[in-house]
Design an enzyme around this catalytic site. Structure first.
Site, PDB file in Angstrom:
ATOM      1  N   THR A 162      39.051  24.809   5.834  1.00 27.97           N
ATOM      2  CA  THR A 162      39.632  24.378   4.583  1.00 27.97           C
ATOM      3  C   THR A 162      38.491  23.633   3.926  1.00 27.97           C
ATOM      4  O   THR A 162      37.497  23.329   4.579  1.00 27.97           O
ATOM      5  CB  THR A 162      40.843  23.477   4.936  1.00 27.97           C
ATOM      6  OG1 THR A 162      41.789  24.257   5.650  1.00 27.97           O
ATOM      7  CG2 THR A 162      41.499  22.828   3.758  1.00 27.97           C
ATOM      8  N   GLY A 206      40.291  20.252   8.106  1.00 32.25           N
ATOM      9  CA  GLY A 206      40.428  19.831   9.509  1.00 32.25           C
ATOM     10  C   GLY A 206      41.812  20.041  10.091  1.00 32.25           C
ATOM     11  O   GLY A 206      42.164  19.407  11.099  1.00 32.25           O
ATOM     12  N   GLY A 207      42.628  20.914   9.476  1.00 29.89           N
ATOM     13  CA  GLY A 207      43.946  21.193  10.048  1.00 29.89           C
ATOM     14  C   GLY A 207      44.733  19.915  10.274  1.00 29.89           C
ATOM     15  O   GLY A 207      44.825  19.058   9.385  1.00 29.89           O
TER      16      GLY A 207
HETATM   17  N1  GLY Z   1      45.723  25.745   6.677  1.00 31.11           N
HETATM   18  C1  GLY Z   1      45.613  24.384   6.928  1.00 31.11           C
HETATM   19  C2  GLY Z   1      46.627  23.558   6.235  1.00 31.11           C
HETATM   20  O1  GLY Z   1      47.050  23.937   5.157  1.00 31.11           O
HETATM   21  O2  GLY Z   1      47.018  22.539   6.732  1.00 31.11           O
END
Ligand code: GLY
Length: 565
Positions: free
Chosen positions: A376, A468-469
């Protein structure tokens, strides 16, 4: 642009890896600032500001430029969130998160025995949600841009970067080489991301993307219709048909970004303005700050054992709630008011044992939670007029599904993996999933992206966010604490090593040099399990004070770059 800011940012990059101990000074500018994960994209943004554009104009231009120069996360084929605080005091948040295609259903990724089919929601044509970025960026420009710059003006720099190319950094060359076997498997990816003679990419190679340039050209000419209808939509649907994907023309034509009410909270003299559901970020940053205020967190030294114990205990409770309560608010009743209330924070904080860890299995929450990705990108922008924009955007995992649309030159997201494929089955981040985030046609998958703006005594103070998820939320939390209570400058606050916990798995992840050995021992005696990890996130941030606008590129990501004017 003033050359001295480039030099300062280059110093930043050259110090990457030395982390906090050698944290350089933040980049200072008088009028405006852009910090992103790509030098070229940052330059595009600053040029827009110098032409008299506002921060929204620049954010849109940077968004399109990142789709070219930071293909692992910047995107046309993904989605994102924008949080803005405008000079007139107004605020908006724009949700351009992807949606589940109309043919998606709750058991999409399960086999006939009800088991999750490995990889189906990550590496295949079925992994993609309907992209939202193009609609979101152009809506922001139309509604909140300065009006001085046209759609073409803000997309043209990206078109040039795609057509003329740019020199690959060592970081991007190695990222592309690392995904070579994935790209080889898909014709669209092969044509865009494999060197024509088959050799590995090297730093300094000129990287051109002619198909992507044509797609951007169509968007510049026709707006959202240049993407959601016509030849680009045809190419997306053909790509879907090549790999049993389910996105249709009707899905693309129906996509609409949405304005949402921001989540707000206070922490001492600071006001937090952040992204509401379908992000989980804003809700839990506010919830955790509320609990930390009750626990008098400001009385404890940075990353001492009492400090980290408190952080961990509030994180475990917030992430337990995330698992139970968070999802797309258009499909699920998310109790935002309750979760962000002072009363609830008091109730949770009062139950925290200040001397020993509470095992996560004893925290009462649902038995499930959502999925997160780790590639991201976040960028922050401040303009000369006092507008602040915070954007986080994603195609989920690195290079998304790895599948680029043949002839159109952009990668498709694998955001469907952010849904809960099956209750109780952990994702790549060890998170569990449940009903609030189950797959339904047209629904947005839960996100952790947390673009955030902080005011101090009512004045603009901090623009922050990160990739960073699942770690995004705690990264943003720690940067707010680092500036607000530890009085770090913005570069120190961003560079300072981080800790992270998320209810399940029941561990504290620790970046290198985040904790002194005696602190580790004390935390272990309290019952915590610590897990040393590499670095995470790239929290490109801006702090504003009476001396100017300070930009901090996060050296954890090799190409991050701050520049102002
Ligand atoms: N794909 C990561 C998030 O949106 O949290």
């Amino acid at each position: 642009m003033d050359a001295k800011y480039f030099v300062m940012a280059l110093v930043l990059i050259s110090l990457a890896g030395n982390a906090w101990a050698a944290s350089p000074a933040p980049v200072l500018a008088e009028k405006g600032m852009v910090v992103s994960d790509s030098r070229e994209a940052t330059e595009v943004g600053v040029a827009i500001l110098e032409r008299g554009g506002n921060a929204v104009d620049a954010a849109v231009a940077v968004g399109f430029a990142l789709a070219v120069t930071h293909p692992s996360a910047g995107n046309l084929g993904g989605g994102g969130f924008m949080v803005a605080h405008m000079a007139d005091g107004s605020t908006f948040t724009l949700d351009y998160r992807e949606t589940a295609p109309s043919a998606a259903h709750r058991d999409l990724y399960l086999d006939e025995h009800g088991e999750v089919i490995p990889g189906l929601s990550r590496n295949t044509h079925l992994a993609s949600g309907v992209p939202g970025s193009v609609d979101g960026l152009l809506r922001a420009l139309r509604d909140h841009g300065s009006g001085k710059l046209s759609q073409r003006d803000v997309i043209e720099p990206a078109i040039k970067l795609a057509r003329r190319g740019f020199p690959l950094s060592r970081f991007l060359a190695s990222a592309l080489n690392g995904y070579c076997s994935t790209f080889e498997a898909h014709p669209g990816s092969r044509e865009s991301f494999i060197k024509s003679n088959g050799d590995p990419w090297r730093a300094g190679d000129r990287f051109t993307q002619s198909s992507l340039g044509k797609t951007l050209q169509r968007i510049a000419k026709n707006g959202p219709d240049g993407f959601y209808r016509g030849p680009v939509a045809d190419a997306i649907v053909s790509e879907m048909q090549r790999g049993n994907g389910i996105i249709t023309h009707a899905d693309l034509a129906a996509y609409a970004s949405k304005y949402r009410e921001p989540v707000r909270g206070t922490f001492g003299e600071h006001e937090i303005i952040s992204m509401p559901p379908p992000s989980s970020g804003g809700v839990h940053v506010v919830q955790m700050l509320n609990m930390l205020a009750k626990l008098s967190i400001a009385d404890y030294g940075w990353n001492g054992s009492d400090y980290v114990h408190r952080l961990t205990e509030v994180q475990r409770r917030a992430y337990a709630d995330r698992a139970e309560h968070l999802g797309d608010p258009d499909f699920w009743d998310v109790p935002v008011t309750m979760l962000t209330s002072a009363e609830y924070a008091t109730e949770l904080a009062d139950a925290i044992d200040l001397t020993s860890a509470t095992p996560s299995v004893e925290i009462d929450a649902g038995s499930a939670a959502p999925r997160e990705g780790n590639d991201t990108t976040h960028y922050s922008i401040v303009d000369q007029f006092g507008n602040l924009v915070s954007v986080t955007t994603t195609i989920n995992l690195g290079f998304g599904s790895g599948i680029a649309v043949q002839g159109a030159g952009f990668l498709l997201n694998n955001e469907m993996d952010d849904f809960s494929a099956k209750p109780g089955v952990p994702n790549a981040f060890g998170l569990l999933g449940n009903e609030a985030n189950a797959i339904e046609p047209g629904k947005r998958m839960l996100s952790s992206m947390t673009p955030t703006i902080v005011l101090k005594n009512g004045d603009p103070y901090l623009v922050v966010g990160s990739p960073g998820g699942s770690t995004i939320i705690t990264t943003v939390l720690q940067i707010i604490l680092n500036t607000a209570i530890h009085k770090m400058d913005v570069q120190e606050a961003v560079s300072a090593p981080r800790v992270h916990s998320q209810w399940m798995p029941d561990v504290i992840a620790v970046e290198p040099r985040a904790l002194q050995p005696d602190v580790v021992q004390r935390l272990e005696r309290m019952g915590h399990v610590l897990e040393p990890r590499g670095k995470w996130g790239s929290a490109n941030s801006i702090l504003i004070n009476s001396r100017g606008v300070w930009g901090a590129a996060d050296s954890r990501q090799g190409n991050s770059f701050a520049a102002g004017y």
